[in-house]
Design a protein around this motif. Sequence first.
Motif, PDB file in Angstrom:
ATOM      1  N   ILE A  70      -8.632   6.658   1.964  1.00  0.00           N
ATOM      2  CA  ILE A  70      -8.317   5.473   1.163  1.00  0.00           C
ATOM      3  C   ILE A  70      -8.445   4.273   2.093  1.00  0.00           C
ATOM      4  N   ILE A 129       0.844  -1.202   0.000  1.00  0.00           N
ATOM      5  CA  ILE A 129       0.000   0.000   0.000  1.00  0.00           C
ATOM      6  C   ILE A 129       0.874   1.244   0.000  1.00  0.00           C
ATOM      7  N   ARG A 130       1.927   1.230   0.793  1.00  0.00           N
ATOM      8  CA  ARG A 130       2.835   2.388   0.843  1.00  0.00           C
ATOM      9  C   ARG A 130       3.489   2.646  -0.510  1.00  0.00           C
ATOM     10  N   GLN A 131       3.831   1.572  -1.209  1.00  0.00           N
ATOM     11  CA  GLN A 131       4.421   1.733  -2.544  1.00  0.00           C
ATOM     12  C   GLN A 131       3.427   2.362  -3.522  1.00  0.00           C
ATOM     13  N   ARG A 132       2.173   1.991  -3.371  1.00  0.00           N
ATOM     14  CA  ARG A 132       1.135   2.510  -4.276  1.00  0.00           C
ATOM     15  C   ARG A 132       0.773   3.955  -3.958  1.00  0.00           C
ATOM     16  N   TYR A 133       0.853   4.331  -2.689  1.00  0.00           N
ATOM     17  CA  TYR A 133       0.486   5.685  -2.273  1.00  0.00           C
ATOM     18  C   TYR A 133       1.640   6.326  -1.498  1.00  0.00           C
ATOM     19  N   ILE A 159      -4.585   7.129   4.429  1.00  0.00           N
ATOM     20  CA  ILE A 159      -4.914   5.710   4.314  1.00  0.00           C
ATOM     21  C   ILE A 159      -5.420   5.242   5.674  1.00  0.00           C
ATOM     22  N   LEU A 170       1.761   9.250   1.714  1.00  0.00           N
ATOM     23  CA  LEU A 170       0.526   9.367   2.492  1.00  0.00           C
ATOM     24  C   LEU A 170       0.664   8.613   3.813  1.00  0.00           C
ATOM     25  N   ILE A 212      -8.992   0.150  -1.804  1.00  0.00           N
ATOM     26  CA  ILE A 212      -7.822  -0.506  -2.388  1.00  0.00           C
ATOM     27  C   ILE A 212      -8.210  -1.911  -2.833  1.00  0.00           C
ATOM     28  N   GLU A 222     -12.029   5.773  -1.556  1.00  0.00           N
ATOM     29  CA  GLU A 222     -11.263   4.994  -2.511  1.00  0.00           C
ATOM     30  C   GLU A 222     -10.898   3.668  -1.854  1.00  0.00           C
ATOM     31  N   ARG A 271      -5.229  13.541   1.875  1.00  0.00           N
ATOM     32  CA  ARG A 271      -5.747  12.164   1.880  1.00  0.00           C
ATOM     33  C   ARG A 271      -4.957  11.334   2.886  1.00  0.00           C
TER      34      ARG A 271
END
Length: 359
Positions: free
Chosen positions: A202, A133-137, A182, A140, A359, A357, A180
Amino acid sequence: MADGTFGMSEALARETAPVWAKVKDHVTPMEWPAQAALISEINALKKSRDAVILAHNYMTPEIFHGVGDYVGDSLGLAKEAARSKARVIVQAGVHFMAETSKILSPDKTVLIPDLRAGCSLAASITGADVRLIRQRYPGLPVVTYVNTTADVKAETDICCTSANAVQVVEWAAKEWGVDRVILIPDEFLARNVAAQTTVGIIAWKGRCEVHERFTGADIAEMRLAYPGAEILAHPECPEDVLAAADFAGSTAAMIDHVTARRPKQVVLITECSMAANVAGDVPGVQFIGPCNLCPHMQRITLLNIRDCLRDLKFEVTVPGEMIAKAALAVQRMIDLPPPAVPARYDLVKARHHVAVELI
């Protein structure tokens, strides 16, 4: 006998009478002598083992009122574990709660009566998932519900509870300078938080198998059957449930609400053992179903609590490096000033409602 003393010695009946007074509407007189004997044995073992028992709100009444030294929600229990001078902590709850107690009390022995006492929500996500998740966002902040395993907490920036989730989300957005955040892993908690804040959310598709089963139709049926009852819901429930309820908040907020208002009839839309436990402290309030039991919480019994203390099993351990990282996320939350009141999830009067949003 109706007084719960059937087949009991006078000494045992006298010792356990205060507990019987609180559980007599939920335990039959035929069951009580065996339970009373176990309660007495457990309370003696606690002294010899220098132990305390942390009893979650979802424990059955004979555990909650009979042997719990500290009772409450998962984080409150972990804080009590850290404050306690006892050498041994017995977690009458599920496995992630025992891990949280170990994170905040690394030098103490933490035991759980049944290693199979898990959690569908905690099992929905892993530390490896959080790293992805951290890699994708990137950039954040990750806010993680305390109802998660130690390896997930170790990968997060700050933890939250259902009582302070809105406060923590808004703090994280401000601290990181972003719009934003997570919020994982409970999808419904995230959606219900999103209705209370302008911060974008998210979310992860994790759910509590108890709370996700409630529906808005259930609330409508309760309204027809009991038009005068107050309906209180937990924010792990779907949005339409909270919107139809009279009040929505954490377990602590629901208990405070009932204790302060003393309605004649009340429906708690959460794990139903909690209603039985609160009923013992607010005589005169009638608690009405529906009842969804957590199969994992039900694995904890007086019998295996006795065995746990007698045999000092089963010990819950967390690697030292993981404890250090997870403790930072938990301590960040603890260090925030507490909200003036626990969050009330009022979806009818929410400032706005935005899409989450997923995931």
